[in-house]
Scaffold this active site. Structure first.
Site, PDB file in Angstrom:
ATOM      1  N   TYR A 189       0.830  -1.209   0.000  1.00  0.00           N
ATOM      2  CA  TYR A 189       0.000   0.000   0.000  1.00  0.00           C
ATOM      3  C   TYR A 189       0.868   1.264   0.000  1.00  0.00           C
ATOM      4  CZ  TYR A 189      -3.349   3.387   2.044  1.00  0.00           C
ATOM      5  OH  TYR A 189      -4.133   4.485   2.312  1.00  0.00           O
ATOM      6  N   ASP A 199      -6.195  -1.323  21.933  1.00  0.00           N
ATOM      7  CA  ASP A 199      -6.322   0.040  21.383  1.00  0.00           C
ATOM      8  C   ASP A 199      -5.779   1.074  22.362  1.00  0.00           C
ATOM      9  OD1 ASP A 199      -9.427  -0.306  19.517  1.00  0.00           O
ATOM     10  OD2 ASP A 199      -7.355  -0.155  18.846  1.00  0.00           O
ATOM     11  N   ASN A 226      -1.686   7.021  11.176  1.00  0.00           N
ATOM     12  CA  ASN A 226      -2.624   6.094  10.514  1.00  0.00           C
ATOM     13  C   ASN A 226      -2.760   6.381   9.016  1.00  0.00           C
ATOM     14  OD1 ASN A 226      -3.097   5.762  13.403  1.00  0.00           O
ATOM     15  ND2 ASN A 226      -4.799   4.455  12.746  1.00  0.00           N
ATOM     16  N   SER A 247       6.670   3.091  13.085  1.00  0.00           N
ATOM     17  CA  SER A 247       5.233   3.265  13.321  1.00  0.00           C
ATOM     18  C   SER A 247       4.987   3.985  14.634  1.00  0.00           C
ATOM     19  CB  SER A 247       4.554   1.885  13.372  1.00  0.00           C
ATOM     20  OG  SER A 247       3.247   2.002  13.904  1.00  0.00           O
ATOM     21  N   LYS A 274       9.009  -2.818  15.574  1.00  0.00           N
ATOM     22  CA  LYS A 274       9.331  -1.445  15.146  1.00  0.00           C
ATOM     23  C   LYS A 274      10.272  -0.789  16.163  1.00  0.00           C
ATOM     24  CE  LYS A 274       7.008  -1.629  11.380  1.00  0.00           C
ATOM     25  NZ  LYS A 274       7.737  -1.734  10.080  1.00  0.00           N
ATOM     26  N   TYR A 324       4.137  -6.776  16.832  1.00  0.00           N
ATOM     27  CA  TYR A 324       4.347  -5.922  15.645  1.00  0.00           C
ATOM     28  C   TYR A 324       5.008  -4.616  16.092  1.00  0.00           C
ATOM     29  CZ  TYR A 324       3.317  -2.166  12.438  1.00  0.00           C
ATOM     30  OH  TYR A 324       3.441  -1.052  11.648  1.00  0.00           O
ATOM     31  N   ASN A 335      -8.371  -2.350   9.549  1.00  0.00           N
ATOM     32  CA  ASN A 335      -8.204  -0.910   9.778  1.00  0.00           C
ATOM     33  C   ASN A 335      -9.515  -0.179   9.478  1.00  0.00           C
ATOM     34  OD1 ASN A 335      -4.843  -1.104   8.605  1.00  0.00           O
ATOM     35  ND2 ASN A 335      -5.481  -0.784  10.700  1.00  0.00           N
TER      36      ASN A 335
HETATM   37  C1  WQD Z   1      -8.297   2.983  14.289  1.00  0.00           C
HETATM   38  C2  WQD Z   1      -9.449   3.238  15.247  1.00  0.00           C
HETATM   39  C3  WQD Z   1     -10.200   1.264  16.374  1.00  0.00           C
HETATM   40  C4  WQD Z   1     -11.942  -0.843  12.984  1.00  0.00           C
HETATM   41  C5  WQD Z   1      -3.033   0.384  13.230  1.00  0.00           C
HETATM   42  C6  WQD Z   1      -1.725  -0.145  13.660  1.00  0.00           C
HETATM   43  C7  WQD Z   1      -0.668   0.918  13.554  1.00  0.00           C
HETATM   44  C8  WQD Z   1      -0.672   1.536  12.190  1.00  0.00           C
HETATM   45  C9  WQD Z   1      -2.056   2.035  11.824  1.00  0.00           C
HETATM   46  C10 WQD Z   1       1.063   0.605  10.807  1.00  0.00           C
HETATM   47  C11 WQD Z   1      -9.289   2.457  16.551  1.00  0.00           C
HETATM   48  C12 WQD Z   1     -11.307   1.840  15.495  1.00  0.00           C
HETATM   49  C13 WQD Z   1     -11.289   0.122  13.737  1.00  0.00           C
HETATM   50  C14 WQD Z   1     -13.320  -1.094  13.202  1.00  0.00           C
HETATM   51  C15 WQD Z   1     -13.333   0.596  14.905  1.00  0.00           C
HETATM   52  N1  WQD Z   1      -0.225   0.593  11.236  1.00  0.00           N
HETATM   53  N2  WQD Z   1     -11.978   0.816  14.674  1.00  0.00           N
HETATM   54  N3  WQD Z   1     -13.969  -0.350  14.157  1.00  0.00           N
HETATM   55  O1  WQD Z   1      -5.213   0.270  15.475  1.00  0.00           O
HETATM   56  O2  WQD Z   1      -5.037   2.815  15.281  1.00  0.00           O
HETATM   57  O3  WQD Z   1      -3.398   1.394  14.124  1.00  0.00           O
HETATM   58  O4  WQD Z   1      -2.942   0.929  11.936  1.00  0.00           O
HETATM   59  O5  WQD Z   1       1.952   1.334  11.058  1.00  0.00           O
HETATM   60  O6  WQD Z   1       0.567   0.300  13.812  1.00  0.00           O
HETATM   61  O7  WQD Z   1      -1.843  -0.531  15.008  1.00  0.00           O
HETATM   62  O8  WQD Z   1      -5.741   1.459  13.294  1.00  0.00           O
HETATM   63  O9  WQD Z   1      -7.621   1.517  11.750  1.00  0.00           O
HETATM   64  O10 WQD Z   1      -7.319  -0.546  13.208  1.00  0.00           O
HETATM   65  O11 WQD Z   1      -8.103   1.565  14.233  1.00  0.00           O
HETATM   66  O12 WQD Z   1     -13.930   1.251  15.776  1.00  0.00           O
HETATM   67  O13 WQD Z   1     -13.959  -1.962  12.557  1.00  0.00           O
HETATM   68  O14 WQD Z   1     -10.646   2.749  14.634  1.00  0.00           O
HETATM   69  O15 WQD Z   1     -10.749   0.806  17.611  1.00  0.00           O
HETATM   70  O16 WQD Z   1      -9.794   3.246  17.597  1.00  0.00           O
HETATM   71  P1  WQD Z   1      -4.899   1.474  14.667  1.00  0.00           P
HETATM   72  P2  WQD Z   1      -7.225   0.928  13.045  1.00  0.00           P
END
Ligand code: WQD
Length: 341
Positions: free
Chosen positions: A12, A300, A181, A126, A155, A151, A201
């Site tokens: 990506y 989270d 993000n 990250s 990093k 993960y 995500n």
């Molecule tokens: C974002 C928010 C979820 C899905 C991850 C990796 C991080 C980086 C970015 C690489 C959170 C909420 C999500 C859903 C929801 N990756 N959510 N319902 O966890 O912040 O970060 O991606 O570098 O290392 O950890 O990203 O998009 O999963 O979540 O409510 O179906 O959206 O709880 O608050 P995250 P995310």
């Protein structure tokens, strides 16, 4: 033209970075085993840039296969190392796989750079390396807290490896970029995020729901100590993130760096809650999303967003896009991606 090796170039962020590097006059070569990417991405990059990027379909944990790239391309002046496993939940289930793959590939790339005297490395780190930070926004000086997943640990460890490498080999430049993000897609909707079926995500979950690939989604927690009870993140458009890699490579290739080991936050400094992100999608695309409010998701962090002043000052980088641009381009891409031919 300076030649750059981009590992994970069909992924990506890697694919969008290849486009930005080419747009800025770099020659590129890619290494990607398509574990989490499709060869067709190279067609998309060619359509956007009119350049056919050569990809080595190898596993970077195979040292001899990795060496072959440097033998074939003695004019490589820098490496942008994206290739890694990045699913937080999967890393909890398979920690050894994550340590072997993410650290093994980094160590092989470093060994080849040392052997072939390639002096410039940009490492994909990250914001998850910060863990649950005590202060917000986080700066590059904010200390690491406990990693929330293997993960995130890879990093943290990757950054420490680079610090020690740079301490010993002072003629090598090592830059770690801490992404917040990443989301959104190229304006052309020819390339974008192509998650596996079980995207986790938020943004691909939203667009997957809007297109009908999933009936609904859950907001993980609305009882947090935030302005609307949902988690806060710093969403950065993938094209802004890609351009930061080009700026970082220019920074070291052009000898603008004073220190040979640097770290930069790459976020836009705007905290956006889950509910605000949902509202942005609905407003920008004039659509109603089907979701329910549910319990918190383990692991989270409540809120994290960046202070990116250092990248703005030293890399001359400025994000140009916001959450609305993310939601617009992500949706355009999702519609194209789902066209049944
Ligand atoms: C974002 C928010 C979820 C899905 C991850 C990796 C991080 C980086 C970015 C690489 C959170 C909420 C999500 C859903 C929801 N990756 N959510 N319902 O966890 O912040 O970060 O991606 O570098 O290392 O950890 O990203 O998009 O999963 O979540 O409510 O179906 O959206 O709880 O608050 P995250 P995310």
């Amino acid at each position: 033209m300076a030649k750059i090796l981009v590992t994970g170039g069909c992924g990506y962020i890697g694919s969008h970075t290849l486009v930005d590097l080419i747009d800025n006059g770099f020659e590129v070569v890619s290494a990607d085993n398509h574990y989490n990417s499709a060869p067709s991405v190279l067609d998309g990059i060619e359509e956007i840039t009119q350049k056919r990027v050569k990809n080595y379909t190898i596993n970077l944990c195979d040292l001899e296969a990795t060496r072959q790239i440097f033998i074939d391309h003695p004019d490589i002046v820098g490496v942008i190392h994206f290739a890694a496993l990045k699913a937080v939940g999967e890393s909890v289930e398979k920690p050894l796989l994550y340590f072997q793959n993410n650290l093994g590939s980094l160590l092989n790339v470093l060994a080849c750079m040392k052997e072939f005297e390639v002096k410039n490395l940009i490492f994909s780190s990250s914001c998850s390396a910060y863990g649950n930070a005590d202060e917000l926004p986080v700066t590059e000086e904010t200390p690491f807290k406990e990693a929330e997943s293997p993960y995130a640990r890879t990093k943290q460890m990757g950054e420490y490896i680079l610090q020690d490498f740079a301490k010993k080999y002072t003629d090598f430049n090592c830059i770690s970029l801490r992404y917040f993000n990443p989301a959104g897609a190229h304006e052309s909707a020819i390339i974008g995020e192509s998650p596996t079926n079980n995207a986790s995500n938020l943004v691909p979950v939203i667009t997957g729901t809007a297109i009908g690939n999933r009936k609904s989604f859950t907001v993980f927690g609305t009882d947090y100590e935030t302005r609307d009870g949902s988690c806060i993140r710093d969403y950065i458009h993938v094209m802004d993130l890609a351009n930061a890699h080009t700026k970082a490579m220019e920074f070291v290739v052009n000898g603008k760096n004073e220190k040979n080991s640097e770290v930069f936050n790459l976020g836009i400094g705007a905290g956006v809650s889950v509910l605000e992100a949902i509202n942005a999608f609905e407003k920008v695309n004039d659509l109603k999303l089907n979701y329910e409010l549910g319990p918190r998701r383990a692991g989270d962090v409540i809120a994290i967003y960046a202070n990116y002043t250092k990248a703005a000052k030293l890399l001359d980088w400025q994000p140009k896009r916001n959450i609305d641009d993310i939601m617009r381009t992500a949706w355009e891409w999702e519609k194209v991606r789902n066209v049944v031919v």
